[in-house]
Design a protein around this motif. Structure first.
Motif, PDB file in Angstrom:
ATOM      1  N   VAL A  34       0.860  -1.159   0.036  1.00 15.06           N
ATOM      2  CA  VAL A  34      -0.084   0.111  -0.011  1.00 15.06           C
ATOM      3  C   VAL A  34       0.860   1.355  -0.054  1.00 15.06           C
ATOM      4  O   VAL A  34       1.795   1.304   0.713  1.00 15.06           O
ATOM      5  CB  VAL A  34      -0.966  -0.149   1.291  1.00 15.06           C
ATOM      6  N   SER A  35       0.611   2.225  -0.988  1.00 12.67           N
ATOM      7  CA  SER A  35       1.349   3.367  -1.086  1.00 12.67           C
ATOM      8  C   SER A  35       1.060   4.526   0.016  1.00 12.67           C
ATOM      9  O   SER A  35      -0.076   4.336   0.520  1.00 12.67           O
ATOM     10  CB  SER A  35       1.336   3.959  -2.459  1.00 12.67           C
ATOM     11  N   GLU A  36       1.976   5.473   0.187  1.00 15.29           N
ATOM     12  CA  GLU A  36       1.740   6.578   1.078  1.00 15.29           C
ATOM     13  C   GLU A  36       0.270   7.330   0.800  1.00 15.29           C
ATOM     14  O   GLU A  36      -0.374   7.618   1.978  1.00 15.29           O
ATOM     15  CB  GLU A  36       2.782   7.492   1.386  1.00 15.29           C
ATOM     16  N   TYR A  37      -0.046   7.403  -0.530  1.00 10.23           N
ATOM     17  CA  TYR A  37      -1.028   8.163  -0.754  1.00 10.23           C
ATOM     18  C   TYR A  37      -2.470   7.412  -0.466  1.00 10.23           C
ATOM     19  O   TYR A  37      -3.316   8.076   0.107  1.00 10.23           O
ATOM     20  CB  TYR A  37      -1.037   8.719  -2.214  1.00 10.23           C
ATOM     21  N   VAL A  38      -2.637   6.271  -0.762  1.00 12.50           N
ATOM     22  CA  VAL A  38      -3.699   5.493  -0.371  1.00 12.50           C
ATOM     23  C   VAL A  38      -3.802   5.559   1.112  1.00 12.50           C
ATOM     24  O   VAL A  38      -5.191   5.330   1.616  1.00 12.50           O
ATOM     25  CB  VAL A  38      -3.451   3.958  -1.047  1.00 12.50           C
ATOM     26  N   ASP A  39      -2.724   5.053   1.719  1.00 11.64           N
ATOM     27  CA  ASP A  39      -2.688   5.077   3.284  1.00 11.64           C
ATOM     28  C   ASP A  39      -3.438   6.295   3.939  1.00 11.64           C
ATOM     29  O   ASP A  39      -4.207   6.155   4.833  1.00 11.64           O
ATOM     30  CB  ASP A  39      -1.448   4.668   3.746  1.00 11.64           C
ATOM     31  N   SER A  40      -3.111   7.145   3.377  1.00  8.80           N
ATOM     32  CA  SER A  40      -3.532   8.675   3.701  1.00  8.80           C
ATOM     33  C   SER A  40      -4.953   8.906   3.371  1.00  8.80           C
ATOM     34  O   SER A  40      -5.966   9.407   4.490  1.00  8.80           O
ATOM     35  CB  SER A  40      -2.839   9.695   3.127  1.00  8.80           C
ATOM     36  N   TYR A  41      -5.534   8.214   2.256  1.00 10.23           N
ATOM     37  CA  TYR A  41      -6.770   8.292   1.836  1.00 10.23           C
ATOM     38  C   TYR A  41      -7.702   7.667   2.888  1.00 10.23           C
ATOM     39  O   TYR A  41      -8.639   8.043   3.561  1.00 10.23           O
ATOM     40  CB  TYR A  41      -6.863   7.918   0.445  1.00 10.23           C
ATOM     41  N   LEU A 220      -6.518   8.119  -4.539  1.00 10.66           N
ATOM     42  CA  LEU A 220      -6.380   6.781  -5.152  1.00 10.66           C
ATOM     43  C   LEU A 220      -6.016   6.859  -6.563  1.00 10.66           C
ATOM     44  O   LEU A 220      -6.878   7.418  -7.462  1.00 10.66           O
ATOM     45  CB  LEU A 220      -7.698   5.987  -4.907  1.00 10.66           C
ATOM     46  N   GLY A 221      -4.971   6.447  -7.089  1.00 11.68           N
ATOM     47  CA  GLY A 221      -4.698   6.656  -8.383  1.00 11.68           C
ATOM     48  C   GLY A 221      -4.845   5.273  -9.291  1.00 11.68           C
ATOM     49  O   GLY A 221      -4.153   4.365  -8.993  1.00 11.68           O
ATOM     50  N   ALA A 222      -5.818   5.444 -10.125  1.00  7.53           N
ATOM     51  CA  ALA A 222      -5.946   4.491 -10.981  1.00  7.53           C
ATOM     52  C   ALA A 222      -6.275   2.864 -10.252  1.00  7.53           C
ATOM     53  O   ALA A 222      -6.810   3.045  -9.396  1.00  7.53           O
ATOM     54  CB  ALA A 222      -4.932   3.930 -12.005  1.00  7.53           C
ATOM     55  N   ALA A 223      -6.437   1.937 -11.201  1.00 13.96           N
ATOM     56  CA  ALA A 223      -6.718   0.607 -10.721  1.00 13.96           C
ATOM     57  C   ALA A 223      -5.574   0.247  -9.520  1.00 13.96           C
ATOM     58  O   ALA A 223      -5.960  -0.817  -8.681  1.00 13.96           O
ATOM     59  CB  ALA A 223      -6.473  -0.513 -11.861  1.00 13.96           C
ATOM     60  N   TYR A 229      -6.640  -0.011  -2.066  1.00 15.75           N
ATOM     61  CA  TYR A 229      -7.803   0.692  -1.014  1.00 15.75           C
ATOM     62  C   TYR A 229      -8.454  -0.456  -0.673  1.00 15.75           C
ATOM     63  O   TYR A 229      -9.076  -0.686   0.713  1.00 15.75           O
ATOM     64  CB  TYR A 229      -8.368   1.838  -1.734  1.00 15.75           C
ATOM     65  N   LEU A 230      -8.762  -1.313  -1.643  1.00 16.18           N
ATOM     66  CA  LEU A 230      -9.881  -2.315  -1.291  1.00 16.18           C
ATOM     67  C   LEU A 230      -9.085  -3.388  -0.368  1.00 16.18           C
ATOM     68  O   LEU A 230      -9.791  -3.854   0.481  1.00 16.18           O
ATOM     69  CB  LEU A 230     -10.329  -3.002  -2.630  1.00 16.18           C
TER      70      LEU A 230
ATOM     71  N   GLY B 191      10.240   1.288  -8.003  1.00 15.38           N
ATOM     72  CA  GLY B 191       9.237   1.983  -7.074  1.00 15.38           C
ATOM     73  C   GLY B 191       9.912   3.213  -6.524  1.00 15.38           C
ATOM     74  O   GLY B 191       9.232   4.273  -6.395  1.00 15.38           O
ATOM     75  N   ARG B 192      11.232   3.271  -6.167  1.00 14.71           N
ATOM     76  CA  ARG B 192      11.821   4.499  -5.732  1.00 14.71           C
ATOM     77  C   ARG B 192      11.992   5.403  -6.777  1.00 14.71           C
ATOM     78  O   ARG B 192      11.790   6.752  -6.605  1.00 14.71           O
ATOM     79  CB  ARG B 192      13.044   4.255  -5.235  1.00 14.71           C
ATOM     80  N   ALA B 193      12.245   5.084  -7.962  1.00 14.22           N
ATOM     81  CA  ALA B 193      12.404   5.973  -8.992  1.00 14.22           C
ATOM     82  C   ALA B 193      10.993   6.615  -9.494  1.00 14.22           C
ATOM     83  O   ALA B 193      10.825   7.548  -9.882  1.00 14.22           O
ATOM     84  CB  ALA B 193      12.880   5.192 -10.445  1.00 14.22           C
TER      85      ALA B 193
END
Lengths: 281, 235
Positions: A34-41, A220-223, A229-230, B191-193
């Motif tokens: 899970v990315s930072e942006y999704v986690d924040s959402y 949430l960016g794209a698929a 998120y799901l 991922g980092r890039a």
């Protein structure tokens, strides 16, 4: 060596088609980090107190539903599971059938009552102007709700909203383009200091990095974002209600992974042919 | 007067909305400085919404007029225009019929049981057309992109110059970083890039473009409000 333009591109179409169909049929799925942006959402919704009023705007149509509908579904599950109250609006004319069908399926799972826990205000024409009107006065933008045609003040949830955005804690948009997240930021988010979240298509996602985290608390960016998120919502939603959606998304991501690998391979092969041809000529 | 009145209206509307912006708040308008501007702004926005709705009717009328002209003269693509008109009025008719049955008990519907032309459910027929026809058609059109992008990647994505090399490298990195497995395949570098490219390079570029465009919009808005820019009057 032959030029790449001599190559019949129908072979590429065929390989891509077989790859996608084969992987969809196989139905293999794998979890994603899970990315930072999704986690924040997720955290922004999760931290709201029970009973908070959240406005959700469906700003998409069937062309982008593959990316945005899973996010929308996940968000409705998340909000109702946390006992938030939802005011649903649309600024795209083709969105209401999706929102109606999602609520008809999800609301009964959480015993959500129409008019008290959620309300559908429907499509409002006018793009930025519509958003400005919603921000300025929800009552003048929507004198009646759309499902039962009830007057604004006859709906308990809308009475609690009042006339302005003051009682709305959070605004979430599922945005496929114009009008969408950029217009919500300009017309409502920044102006009335309302916290904003967004789900967007792959094409629109790069636009959002400039707004995170100041004007946009998460996105949430794209698929990819929808899948991540799901995975998180699956833990808070009512028993296994999003598990099937999550696994479908994970399986789709595996298809996308191999489609991306194939495209990278095509770029490399195309460049090798190009440079070899240039050298020999 | 034909010139002055529209300019005066534009100036008044522009100033009113600008002043309302600076008095915007979620609070009671009476407690705000320039609170009266909020009422003016509300009224102007309500008018704008009416104009937008009327524009739909105007747009449809114009579309029907042009299409009927082409069909009657058997002009280019006339069968497509005929299909478009049938679909347009067919869907409109279904919608109106279902709204009518929902509100006034058409087809023997009651408040508790809505019986539609396509069975139970207040919007059964509209939903059937939407989900069984419109959704698959739009999804198919969008899905075709995957094939064309794949073909373009092979035929047009060339490292001909420094700029195009940077573009295709960034494209490949983003594609790898976006999918599960891409990061593992590149030992965590993709991922980092991806994070670096999106946050810093893309973020900074986007901010510059947005600020530049906003200043342009501001300057144009100011020219219109001050009556300098009159192209909207066909001058």
């Amino acid at each position: 060596m032959a030029s790449v333009h001599d190559f019949d591109r129908r072979w590429i179409f065929l390989i891509m088609g077989l790859l996608v169909v084969g992987l969809v049929a196989a139905g293999i799925s794998a979890p994603m980090p899970v990315s930072e942006y999704v986690d924040s959402y997720f955290a922004t919704i999760d931290k709201l107190p029970e009973g908070s009023i959240v406005m959700v705007s469906a700003d998409f149509d069937p062309a982008s539903a593959a990316e945005l509908l899973p996010m929308y579904t996940g968000t409705i599950h998340h909000l109702l599971a946390k006992k938030m109250r939802i005011v649903n609006v649309c600024t795209w004319p083709a969105a209401p059938p999706y929102t109606a069908s999602r609520f008809a399926e999800i609301a009964p799972m959480y015993d959500a009552v129409y008019g008290e826990d959620w309300v559908e205000l429907g499509f409002l024409p006018g793009d930025d102007v519509a958003m400005g009107t919603i921000g300025q006065s929800l009552r003048s933008a929507y004198p009646r709700e759309t499902k039962n045609n009830m007057a604004y003040d006859d709906v308990p949830l809308l009475r609690d909203c009042g006339d302005s955005m003051g009682n709305i804690e959070l605004l979430i948009t599922m945005s496929a383009g114009y009008p969408g997240i950029l217009e919500w930021i300009a017309q409502v988010g920044g102006r009335y200091e309302i916290e904003l979240l967004a789900g967007t298509t792959a094409v629109q996602t790069p636009d959002l990095f400039a707004f995170y985290p100041s004007q946009l608390s998460g996105f949430l960016g794209a698929a990819t974002g929808a899948t991540q998120y799901l995975q998180l919502v699956d833990d808070v939603a009512i028993d296994g209600s999003v598990t099937a959606d999550k696994e479908t998304q994970q399986s789709r991501m595996l298809v996308q992974t191999w489609a991306h690998y194939f495209m990278i391979l095509l770029i490399i092969v195309g460049n090798v042919i190009y440079f070899t041809g240039r050298k020999s000529s | 007067m034909k010139r002055e009145l529209p300019i005066l209206l534009t100036v008044l509307c522009g100033l009113g909305i600008t002043m309302a912006f600076f008095s915007s708040s979620a609070g009671d308008p009476d407690d705000l400085p320039l609170g009266w501007t909020k009422a003016v702004n509300s009224e102007l926005l309500a008018w704008a919404l009416v104009f937008f709705s009327v524009a739909f009717i105007l747009g449809i009328s114009n579309l029907v007029r042009i299409s009927l002209k082409t069909i009657s003269s058997r002009g280019e693509d006339w069968p497509y225009k005929a299909v478009m008109l049938i679909v347009l009025f067919g869907y409109l008719g279904i919608g109106l019929m279902e709204i009518h049955q929902q509100r006034y008990g058409f087809f023997g519907s009651t408040e508790d049981a809505v019986v539609g032309i396509a069975g139970q459910g207040e919007r059964a027929m509209r939903d059937w057309v939407y989900f069984k026809v419109f959704v698959p058609l739009q999804a198919t059109m969008f899905s075709l992109l995957a094939f064309f992008i794949a073909s373009a990647a092979f035929r047009a994505f060339r490292a001909r110059s420094l700029e195009s090399t940077l573009l295709l490298t960034a494209g490949a990195v983003i594609m790898l970083g976006q999918v599960p497995g891409g990061d593992e395949l590149t030992f965590g570098y993709a991922g980092r890039a991806l994070a670096f490219t999106m946050t810093y390079i893309n973020g900074a570029g986007q901010k510059a473009i947005i600020i530049g465009a906003t200043l342009g919009v501001l300057a144009t808005g100011l020219r219109i409000v001050l009556g300098i820019e009159r192209s909207y009057l066909s001058e």
